[in-house]
Scaffold this active site. Structure first.
Site, short mmCIF file in Angstrom:
data_model
loop_
_atom_site.label_atom_id
_atom_site.label_comp_id
_atom_site.label_asym_id
_atom_site.label_seq_id
_atom_site.Cartn_x
_atom_site.Cartn_y
_atom_site.Cartn_z
N HIS A 80 -6.90 -5.86 1.96
CA HIS A 80 -5.76 -5.33 2.70
C HIS A 80 -5.21 -6.43 3.60
CE1 HIS A 80 -6.88 -0.92 2.16
NE2 HIS A 80 -8.05 -1.48 1.94
N GLU B 122 -12.33 3.37 -1.20
CA GLU B 122 -11.85 4.49 -2.03
C GLU B 122 -11.62 4.08 -3.47
OE1 GLU B 122 -8.36 6.12 -0.23
OE2 GLU B 122 -9.43 6.62 1.61
N VAL B 123 -11.09 2.88 -3.63
CA VAL B 123 -10.73 2.43 -4.99
C VAL B 123 -11.74 1.37 -5.44
CG1 VAL B 123 -8.94 1.41 -6.44
CG2 VAL B 123 -8.29 2.89 -4.51
N HIS C 209 -10.14 -5.19 -3.59
CA HIS C 209 -8.82 -5.39 -2.99
C HIS C 209 -8.98 -5.86 -1.56
CE1 HIS C 209 -10.05 -1.18 -2.61
NE2 HIS C 209 -9.40 -1.13 -1.46
N ASN D 23 -12.86 -3.45 2.13
CA ASN D 23 -13.90 -2.44 2.22
C ASN D 23 -14.81 -2.55 0.99
OD1 ASN D 23 -13.05 -1.14 4.65
ND2 ASN D 23 -11.36 -0.22 3.51
N ASP E 14 0.85 -1.19 0.00
CA ASP E 14 0.00 0.00 0.00
C ASP E 14 0.89 1.25 0.00
OD1 ASP E 14 -3.21 0.54 0.90
OD2 ASP E 14 -1.81 2.21 1.15
N ILE E 15 0.49 2.26 -0.74
CA ILE E 15 1.29 3.49 -0.86
C ILE E 15 1.27 4.30 0.44
CG2 ILE E 15 -0.48 5.10 -1.71
CD1 ILE E 15 1.55 5.89 -3.93
#
Ligand code: 5GP
Length: 119
Positions: free
Chosen positions: A105, A98-99, A103, A90, A32-33
Site C-alpha cells: 500500500h 485480506e488479499v 501488495h 500486510n 485502492d478501491i
C-alpha cells in the site's frame, strides 16, 4: 498455496477492472478501491506470490527490482515525494491481510498520524 481466484489475480487477468497507475513486465499498480487516505495506491508483482516472504524466497532479482522501482515511481507519479508518504505490506492473520497476493500500500495526501495504534 497461491489462490488463483484472489481478487488481484482477477485484476491481473483483466477479469476485474482497476484504475491503473503503472504497469511493466513484472509489476502492476492501481488505486485502492476503498481509499484510506487521499492517495491510496497498491503495487503488486505480476507473479503468483502470496506474501513478502514468498516473494523474497522465490522471485527473481529482476522481479524484485521492478517491484521496488514501481513503488518509487507510483509515489512520484502521485506527487508524494515532497509531502511524504507511507508504504505498508500486510502479511498473514495478525496484520489482517485480506488479499492473498503480495501488495504494498502507498498512503499519502495528508498527515498520516502515528504508525500504529497503541493498545
Ligand atoms: P490488505 O488488507 O490485504 O492489506 O489490503 C487489501 C486491499 O485491497 C484493501 O485496501 C482493499 O480496499 C483493496 N481491494 C480489495 N478488493 C479490491 C478491488 O477489487 N480493487 C481494488 N482496486 N482494490 C481492492
Amino acid at each position: 498455496m497461491y489462490d488463483d481466484n484472489n481478487i488481484f489475480a482477477k485484476i491481473l487477468r483483466g477479469e476485474i477492472p482497476c484504475k491503473k497507475l503503472h504497469e511493466d513486465e513484472h509489476t502492476l499498480a492501481f488505486d485502492d478501491i476503498n481509499p484510506q487516505a487521499p492517495v491510496h495506491a497498491l503495487v503488486i508483482p505480476k507473479g503468483k506470490y502470496v506474501s513478502m516472504k514468498d516473494f523474497a524466497a522465490k522471485a527473481s532479482d529482476v522481479e524484485i527490482a521492478a517491484f521496488v522501482r514501481a513503488v518509487g515511481k507510483v509515489a512520484a507519479l502521485k506527487g508524494l515525494d515532497e509531502s511524504g508518504y507511507r508504504i505498508l505490506a500486510n502479511a498473514g492473520l495478525n496484520a489482517h491481510q485480506e488479499v492473498p497476493h503480495l501488495h504494498v500500500h502507498i498512503f499519502g495526501g495528508r498527515a498520516l498520524g502515528p504508525m500504529l495504534i497503541k493498545h
